[in-house]
Design a protein around this motif. Structure first.
Motif, PDB file in Angstrom:
ATOM      1  N   MET A   1      19.009   7.018   0.713  1.00 29.79           N
ATOM      2  CA  MET A   1      18.716   5.635   0.326  1.00 29.79           C
ATOM      3  C   MET A   1      17.390   5.170   0.930  1.00 29.79           C
ATOM      4  SD  MET A   1      19.672   2.977  -1.275  1.00 29.79           S
ATOM      5  CE  MET A   1      19.384   1.251  -1.301  1.00 29.79           C
ATOM      6  N   VAL A   2      17.253   5.367   2.241  1.00 26.78           N
ATOM      7  CA  VAL A   2      16.035   4.927   2.908  1.00 26.78           C
ATOM      8  C   VAL A   2      14.834   5.704   2.387  1.00 26.78           C
ATOM      9  CG1 VAL A   2      14.848   4.792   5.134  1.00 26.78           C
ATOM     10  CG2 VAL A   2      17.242   4.163   4.983  1.00 26.78           C
ATOM     11  N   LEU A   3      15.017   6.997   2.186  1.00 27.80           N
ATOM     12  CA  LEU A   3      13.917   7.829   1.701  1.00 27.80           C
ATOM     13  C   LEU A   3      13.433   7.352   0.326  1.00 27.80           C
ATOM     14  CD1 LEU A   3      12.121  10.195   2.381  1.00 27.80           C
ATOM     15  CD2 LEU A   3      13.814  11.704   1.357  1.00 27.80           C
ATOM     16  N   GLY A   4      14.358   6.994  -0.546  1.00 24.88           N
ATOM     17  CA  GLY A   4      13.989   6.483  -1.866  1.00 24.88           C
ATOM     18  C   GLY A   4      13.243   5.167  -1.770  1.00 24.88           C
ATOM     19  N   THR A   5      13.687   4.307  -0.866  1.00 27.47           N
ATOM     20  CA  THR A   5      13.027   3.018  -0.663  1.00 27.47           C
ATOM     21  C   THR A   5      11.619   3.213  -0.129  1.00 27.47           C
ATOM     22  OG1 THR A   5      15.157   1.970  -0.194  1.00 27.47           O
ATOM     23  CG2 THR A   5      13.195   0.801   0.553  1.00 27.47           C
ATOM     24  N   VAL A   6      11.471   4.107   0.840  1.00 33.11           N
ATOM     25  CA  VAL A   6      10.160   4.390   1.415  1.00 33.11           C
ATOM     26  C   VAL A   6       9.236   4.968   0.349  1.00 33.11           C
ATOM     27  CG1 VAL A   6       8.924   5.900   3.031  1.00 33.11           C
ATOM     28  CG2 VAL A   6      10.946   4.644   3.792  1.00 33.11           C
ATOM     29  N   ALA A   8       9.373   4.602  -2.936  1.00 31.96           N
ATOM     30  CA  ALA A   8       9.017   3.562  -3.901  1.00 31.96           C
ATOM     31  C   ALA A   8       8.009   2.585  -3.303  1.00 31.96           C
ATOM     32  CB  ALA A   8      10.269   2.819  -4.352  1.00 31.96           C
ATOM     33  N   LEU A   9       8.197   2.251  -2.048  1.00 30.46           N
ATOM     34  CA  LEU A   9       7.290   1.333  -1.373  1.00 30.46           C
ATOM     35  C   LEU A   9       5.901   1.950  -1.226  1.00 30.46           C
ATOM     36  CD1 LEU A   9       7.381  -1.499  -0.280  1.00 30.46           C
ATOM     37  CD2 LEU A   9       8.289  -0.608   1.862  1.00 30.46           C
ATOM     38  N   GLN A  10       5.840   3.221  -0.900  1.00 27.65           N
ATOM     39  CA  GLN A  10       4.543   3.906  -0.796  1.00 27.65           C
ATOM     40  C   GLN A  10       3.827   3.939  -2.150  1.00 27.65           C
ATOM     41  OE1 GLN A  10       5.881   7.583   1.056  1.00 27.65           O
ATOM     42  NE2 GLN A  10       4.874   7.008   2.955  1.00 27.65           N
ATOM     43  N   GLU A  11       4.591   4.145  -3.199  1.00 27.56           N
ATOM     44  CA  GLU A  11       4.001   4.144  -4.540  1.00 27.56           C
ATOM     45  C   GLU A  11       3.442   2.769  -4.886  1.00 27.56           C
ATOM     46  OE1 GLU A  11       5.558   4.850  -9.052  1.00 27.56           O
ATOM     47  OE2 GLU A  11       6.241   6.282  -7.524  1.00 27.56           O
ATOM     48  N   THR A  12       4.192   1.735  -4.552  1.00 26.97           N
ATOM     49  CA  THR A  12       3.740   0.363  -4.801  1.00 26.97           C
ATOM     50  C   THR A  12       2.479   0.062  -4.000  1.00 26.97           C
ATOM     51  OG1 THR A  12       6.010  -0.361  -5.220  1.00 26.97           O
ATOM     52  CG2 THR A  12       4.412  -2.072  -4.674  1.00 26.97           C
ATOM     53  N   ILE A  13       2.451   0.495  -2.751  1.00 33.18           N
ATOM     54  CA  ILE A  13       1.272   0.291  -1.898  1.00 33.18           C
ATOM     55  C   ILE A  13       0.059   0.978  -2.512  1.00 33.18           C
ATOM     56  CG2 ILE A  13       0.251   0.954   0.329  1.00 33.18           C
ATOM     57  CD1 ILE A  13       3.063   0.361   1.560  1.00 33.18           C
ATOM     58  N   ASP A  14       0.237   2.194  -2.975  1.00 32.20           N
ATOM     59  CA  ASP A  14      -0.872   2.918  -3.612  1.00 32.20           C
ATOM     60  C   ASP A  14      -1.380   2.185  -4.851  1.00 32.20           C
ATOM     61  OD1 ASP A  14      -0.792   4.898  -1.681  1.00 32.20           O
ATOM     62  OD2 ASP A  14       0.403   6.276  -2.907  1.00 32.20           O
ATOM     63  N   GLU A  15      -0.457   1.635  -5.638  1.00 31.66           N
ATOM     64  CA  GLU A  15      -0.844   0.896  -6.844  1.00 31.66           C
ATOM     65  C   GLU A  15      -1.609  -0.379  -6.479  1.00 31.66           C
ATOM     66  OE1 GLU A  15       2.837   0.322  -8.936  1.00 31.66           O
ATOM     67  OE2 GLU A  15       2.990   2.444  -9.449  1.00 31.66           O
ATOM     68  N   PHE A  16      -1.128  -1.107  -5.474  1.00 31.46           N
ATOM     69  CA  PHE A  16      -1.825  -2.316  -5.022  1.00 31.46           C
ATOM     70  C   PHE A  16      -3.225  -1.972  -4.515  1.00 31.46           C
ATOM     71  CE2 PHE A  16       2.292  -4.641  -4.676  1.00 31.46           C
ATOM     72  CZ  PHE A  16       1.906  -5.827  -5.283  1.00 31.46           C
ATOM     73  N   LYS A  44       3.598  -5.536   1.796  1.00 34.05           N
ATOM     74  CA  LYS A  44       4.253  -4.247   1.508  1.00 34.05           C
ATOM     75  C   LYS A  44       4.081  -3.273   2.673  1.00 34.05           C
ATOM     76  CE  LYS A  44       5.493  -5.435  -2.654  1.00 34.05           C
ATOM     77  NZ  LYS A  44       6.878  -5.752  -2.953  1.00 34.05           N
ATOM     78  N   ILE A  45       2.890  -3.270   3.263  1.00 36.20           N
ATOM     79  CA  ILE A  45       2.643  -2.383   4.404  1.00 36.20           C
ATOM     80  C   ILE A  45       3.525  -2.783   5.589  1.00 36.20           C
ATOM     81  CG2 ILE A  45       0.919  -1.718   6.136  1.00 36.20           C
ATOM     82  CD1 ILE A  45      -1.171  -1.860   3.825  1.00 36.20           C
ATOM     83  N   ILE A  46       3.663  -4.073   5.830  1.00 33.70           N
ATOM     84  CA  ILE A  46       4.524  -4.552   6.917  1.00 33.70           C
ATOM     85  C   ILE A  46       5.968  -4.140   6.664  1.00 33.70           C
ATOM     86  CG2 ILE A  46       5.506  -6.637   7.978  1.00 33.70           C
ATOM     87  CD1 ILE A  46       2.633  -7.859   7.645  1.00 33.70           C
ATOM     88  N   MET A  47       6.430  -4.266   5.424  1.00 38.27           N
ATOM     89  CA  MET A  47       7.794  -3.828   5.096  1.00 38.27           C
ATOM     90  C   MET A  47       7.977  -2.351   5.402  1.00 38.27           C
ATOM     91  SD  MET A  47       9.405  -5.549   1.712  1.00 38.27           S
ATOM     92  CE  MET A  47       8.024  -5.741   0.626  1.00 38.27           C
ATOM     93  N   LEU A  48       7.016  -1.543   4.996  1.00 34.83           N
ATOM     94  CA  LEU A  48       7.090  -0.100   5.235  1.00 34.83           C
ATOM     95  C   LEU A  48       7.121   0.195   6.734  1.00 34.83           C
ATOM     96  CD1 LEU A  48       7.104   2.788   4.149  1.00 34.83           C
ATOM     97  CD2 LEU A  48       4.606   2.682   4.073  1.00 34.83           C
TER      98      LEU A  48
END
Length: 70
Positions: A1-6, A8-16, A44-48
């Motif tokens: 679960m955490v790995l999937g969230t991380v 997805a968050l990394q992908e979003t960060i890259d897109e931003f 997003k970076i703070i969340m990660l």
């Protein structure tokens, strides 16, 4: 679960980052849209960072717990 969230968050960060970079090249770094993307990116970076920190803390706590059980 955490790995999937991380992931997805990394992908979003890259897109931003990519969006911000492209817009900044066209409009300049002081453009309100660039600033808004930058602020969203910061969030997003703070969340990660929080997820990583809590995961490491949990891992350390588990290690300490199991070491005490031996």
């Amino acid at each position: 679960m955490v790995l999937g969230t991380v992931s997805a968050l990394q992908e979003t960060i890259d897109e931003f980052r990519q969006s911000m970079y492209e817009l900044a090249k066209k409009k300049g770094i002081s453009d309100p849209r660039v600033i808004k993307i930058s602020q969203q990116l910061d969030g997003k970076i703070i969340m990660l960072q929080k997820i990583i920190y809590h995961s490491q803390s949990l891992s350390t706590a588990k290690t300490l717990y199991y070491d005490e059980q031996d």
